[in-house]
Structure formats: C-alpha cells, structure tokens
Design an enzyme around this catalytic site. Structure first.
Site, PDB file in Angstrom:
ATOM      1  N   TYR A 155      48.359  46.647  40.356  1.00  0.00           N
ATOM      2  CA  TYR A 155      47.758  46.781  41.689  1.00  0.00           C
ATOM      3  C   TYR A 155      46.280  46.424  41.600  1.00  0.00           C
ATOM      4  CZ  TYR A 155      46.132  48.750  46.092  1.00  0.00           C
ATOM      5  OH  TYR A 155      45.562  48.916  47.331  1.00  0.00           O
ATOM      6  N   ASP A 257      40.783  44.467  35.302  1.00  0.00           N
ATOM      7  CA  ASP A 257      40.575  45.287  36.489  1.00  0.00           C
ATOM      8  C   ASP A 257      40.463  46.737  36.014  1.00  0.00           C
ATOM      9  OD1 ASP A 257      40.547  46.697  38.801  1.00  0.00           O
ATOM     10  OD2 ASP A 257      42.337  45.769  39.681  1.00  0.00           O
ATOM     11  N   LYS A 284      35.932  53.071  42.460  1.00  0.00           N
ATOM     12  CA  LYS A 284      36.134  54.514  42.270  1.00  0.00           C
ATOM     13  C   LYS A 284      34.949  55.245  41.636  1.00  0.00           C
ATOM     14  CE  LYS A 284      41.140  53.894  42.224  1.00  0.00           C
ATOM     15  NZ  LYS A 284      41.442  53.887  43.638  1.00  0.00           N
TER      16      LYS A 284
HETATM   17  C1  LIG Z   1      43.310  48.928  39.537  1.00  0.00           C
HETATM   18  C2  LIG Z   1      42.869  48.870  40.970  1.00  0.00           C
HETATM   19  N1  LIG Z   1      42.270  47.756  41.426  1.00  0.00           N
HETATM   20  C3  LIG Z   1      41.835  47.664  42.682  1.00  0.00           C
HETATM   21  C4  LIG Z   1      41.981  48.707  43.565  1.00  0.00           C
HETATM   22  C5  LIG Z   1      41.487  48.580  44.962  1.00  0.00           C
HETATM   23  O1  LIG Z   1      40.400  49.404  45.177  1.00  0.00           O
HETATM   24  P1  LIG Z   1      40.046  49.889  46.658  1.00  0.00           P
HETATM   25  O2  LIG Z   1      41.087  50.879  47.060  1.00  0.00           O
HETATM   26  O3  LIG Z   1      38.679  50.488  46.515  1.00  0.00           O
HETATM   27  O4  LIG Z   1      40.044  48.673  47.508  1.00  0.00           O
HETATM   28  C6  LIG Z   1      42.593  49.891  43.133  1.00  0.00           C
HETATM   29  C7  LIG Z   1      42.760  51.026  44.058  1.00  0.00           C
HETATM   30  O5  LIG Z   1      43.419  51.996  43.795  1.00  0.00           O
HETATM   31  C8  LIG Z   1      43.057  49.970  41.802  1.00  0.00           C
HETATM   32  O6  LIG Z   1      43.670  51.059  41.353  1.00  0.00           O
END
Ligand SMILES: Cc1ncc(COP(=O)(O)O)c(C=O)c1O
Length: 445
Positions: A155, A257, A284
């Site tokens: 994700y 990521d 986060k």
């Molecule tokens: C690994 C990862 N990348 C990207 C995101 C996207 O972040 P946001 O919810 O701040 O858009 C998340 C959100 O949970 C995530 O867990």
C-alpha cells in the site's frame, strides 16, 4: 458455537457504543456511509473518539481504551505528547501558516537528512500519498521510463499509479509467482494498470524473474520494507538485497516507502537492513500527529525539484512544510532517540510472545509478525511471508477478536495490526495480552 460467539461480541459492542452509533447515523446524512477515511471504517460502525492522551482513547460513550494503534502508527510518543502540544501552542500564537518558508521546515529537513543517510535532500508534502506520487514521478522524469514495479499487497496511498494489486482477492490475482495487475479501485484508466508490474512480496526468485522480464523498462521499484497496513510483515533481507541489486544494474530507481516502517528503527527500516535506496518516502511519525508526508533521496533525483535551476518537476502545495506540522514533527523526531527504540523493541516482542503463548494455550494456530514497535496477528498455521499468506488467515476469528478486544478496552485495527507507543510499559502490554487471552477463550473453537 462460533455463530453465538460472533453474536455475543457484536452484541456487546452494540450495547456499549450507543453514542457512536447515533453519531454515525447522523454522519450518514452527510458523508457516504458516514465515512471519510475507509481505512478506519469497520463494521457495523466505528467508535467516535472524543478524547485521547498518551496511550488512551476515550469514545463518545466515555469508554477509555488502551490505544494500540495511535492513528495508524503515527504517534510513537503517544497522543497529545506534552512537548509537541506546547510547541504547537506557541507556534499557533505566532501564526498558523505563512506565505513564505519557515525555520521549522529547515529543522525537520535537517533531522531527516542526518538520520537517514540515503536522504541527501528532502521535500515535504501533506500526506504519504503525495510523497509516493512524487517519488514515482521523479523516477519517471529521471529515467524517461514509465513502468513501475510494486508488490502485491503493498500500500502506497491512494493516487492512481499505486492503486493496483493492494488488497486483491487472490482469486482475481493470478498465480502467486506471477501476480496479475489488478485495479484496487474503480475509476483507474486501463493505461495506468498497464504501467504497473506486480511482484510477490518476499518471493525473491519470482520477483527477480518478473523484474528481469521488464529490464530496461522500469522507472522505479517501490517497496515497503515492512508490508505495513497489509499485516506488518517484514521483508526478508535477501528479498530487499535482490531489489537493490536489480535496480542498480537496471538503472531503475529503488524507492523504499517508509511511511510506516520508519518507525521500526531510528534510521528507518533501511538502517535495520543496511540498504541504501535511491529514494525514500515518509509520513505518519514525522508529523508528530499532524498531516504530513515527505520524499527524499539521491541529490541528482531531488535536484529535479530545484527551483533555482528549473524545476524540471514542479511541486506546489498550499500547506507543504507548514510551521505547525513542521514543529510538531521536529519535536517528535528530536525526542525519538535511540533509547526509545531500544525500549519499545523488547516491549513489543513481549507482546508478540504473549499473544503466541495465549494461542498455544488455547490451541489456536497463529503467526505474530512485526519489527520494532509494530506488530501483526494472523490466525494461520504456517509462516506469514507474503500478502497471500496474510490473506489466508482466519478472517472470521479475526473479526470476532477485533470486536472482542474493543469490548475488553483495546483499540487496534480490524485486521489486527498495531503498535506499542512510548507511554506504554509492561502493564499495558500485559493488559493487551490478558484481553487477547480472554477474547480468544470466548471465541476459539
Ligand atoms: C506504506 C504507506 N505508504 C503510503 C501511505 C499513504 O499515506 P497517507 O495516508 O498519509 O496518504 C500509507 C498510509 O497508511 C502507508 O502505510
């Protein structure tokens, strides 16, 4: 028996959350399904939280729960961490946001670059979604290629390029070794899906074969070093090593990521694995509780954004680097010292082991995953390494345990992933394990 148990956990949840239910009924008049963030919606309706501090979350009915998720892992120092609250109050009195840069963005950028050596330069966004969007865009601009490779179950936020094969039903996803690219939301143009190459997480041989088939065509390989929202499954060292080796030879950009996995160790998961990606995305925890994202990495890639020489890739955003978020993030990272990680790691391992022991006592198959202060609970009897493994865990039991934990005063997520935060001590971990054992005894069998 199982059917009765479902009813009993759900029934107790309904009985004890009437005000949340009322609020949700009202919400449905204005928000689709009463919801504006799918990842925190659960059946039959979520609790509404009105108060929280440290590791506690109090719902509209006044029920105080131990918060084992902290806004999807974004609060490692707990909610309303006093130094963050103080810094934010002071900043608010001096201005919420300005039409000019502020000193706190420099402070947070310096903290990130010093902490994560692969990040030579960094830019801020307001979400992890924008961070991965820009990392992918930079990779495409830099390489002149358009395809990207991502993991099944990975994700990376909600923008089009990465909304492929996220929570795929394996029945739709092709063979485990050669997953098909499946749109994760309706509304994606087919051309977007065609640009995505999907690899199985943690299957090194299969991923290598897929990448080799696309050699010379990939702009980026994007991976979560710990498969986060899909289950807190750490990558194997050899898997990440193979991705690094391939991308280096191929000239494609390796993006880690670390929106979730940055919490795993002081320098992020990349420090834990000893791998230097080309780009890293954050979110986060670096916002100290405020909306945030960041992307950074190799100087030659980040220079694409340099306004003094271009920019080749434009990147605006009304609230990018706003002082409230930046000061909250800076205070948080300053206080997230190596000692905090050294404390949270063993505490969380104690929780993982406690859950394993409780399941062993009750003869319930389980695998408990995680890294650092992150954990994931999976009801199945073989190792959890891939997204398909996660998907095959006992969902019915998971659902009952989730409601049951809520009934016993524990907040986590509907798929039983969570995080231990610094306001917690052995007492909170014991409370989690005890609640888990109680719920399991009510529902297993
Ligand atoms: C690994 C990862 N990348 C990207 C995101 C996207 O972040 P946001 O919810 O701040 O858009 C998340 C959100 O949970 C995530 O867990």
């Amino acid at each position: 028996m199982a059917g009765d148990a479902v009813y009993s956990e759900l029934d107790r949840y309904l009985e004890t959350t009437p005000r949340s239910r009322e609020m949700w009924e009202e919400a449905k008049r204005y928000l689709p399904g009463g919801d504006t963030r799918n990842s925190i919606f659960w059946a039959p309706y979520p609790i509404y939280i009105q108060d929280g501090g440290g590791c506690h979350a109090v719902d509209l009915d006044g029920t105080d729960r131990l918060d084992f998720i902290g806004n999807m892992t974004s609060l490692p120092l707990g909610n309303a961490y006093p130094p963050v609250v103080k810094a934010v109050q002071e900043q608010a009195a001096r201005g919420l946001v300005y039409n000019a840069p502020n000193e706190h963005q420099v402070r947070l950028a310096r903290l990130l670059c010093r902490r994560v050596p692969s990040v030579e330069l960094v830019r801020f966004t307001n979400s992890g979604t924008e961070a991965t969007l820009n990392a992918v865009r930079a990779a495409r601009a830099f390489t002149g290629r358009t395809k990207i490779a991502k993991c099944e179950g990975g994700y990376h936020g909600t923008h089009d390029a990465v909304s492929v094969s996220v929570r795929t039903d394996p029945a739709m996803g092709g063979s485990p070794e050669r997953p098909t690219a499946v749109p994760s939301v309706a509304g994606l143009p087919p051309s977007v899906v065609e640009e995505v190459v999907v690899m199985p997480f943690n299957d090194t041989a299969a991923a290598r074969a897929i990448l080799e088939d696309n050699a010379g065509e990939l702009a980026a390989v994007i991976v979560e070093p710990v498969l986060g929202g899909s289950g807190m499954v750490p990558a194997d060292q050899e898997y990440l090593d193979a991705l690094r080796e391939f991308t280096e030879l191929d000239g494609s950009v390796l993006i880690f990521d670390e929106v979730i996995s940055f919490r795993a160790s002081h320098g992020g998961a990349q420090e834990h694995y000893g791998i230097r990606p080309d780009m890293t995305t954050f979110g986060k925890i670096i916002g100290g509780g405020f909306a945030v994202g960041a992307f950074g990495g190799r100087r030659d890639l980040m220079d694409l954004y340099d306004p003094t020489t271009g920019p080749v890739v434009g990147h605006a955003g009304t609230f990018n680097g706003n002082p409230m978020t930046m000061v909250a993030g800076a205070v948080t990272l300053e206080d997230l010292t190596p000692d905090v990680y050294d404390r949270l790691g063993p505490l969380t391992e104690g929780l993982r082991q406690g859950v394993r022991d409780a399941c062993a006592e009750l003869d319930v198959p389980v695998r408990v995953t995680g890294l650092g202060s992150l954990f994931g609970i999976h009801f199945l009897d073989r190792p959890v390494r891939t997204y398909r493994d996660v998907h095959s865990s006992d969902r019915d039991l998971r659902q009952r345990v989730f409601w049951g934990l809520m009934n016993e005063g524990i907040l986590s997520t509907a798929n039983l992933v969570g995080a231990v935060s610094n306001p917690m001590a052995q007492g909170e971990v014991d409370a989690f394990v005890e609640a888990f054992r109680t719920v399991l005894a009510r529902n297993a069998g």
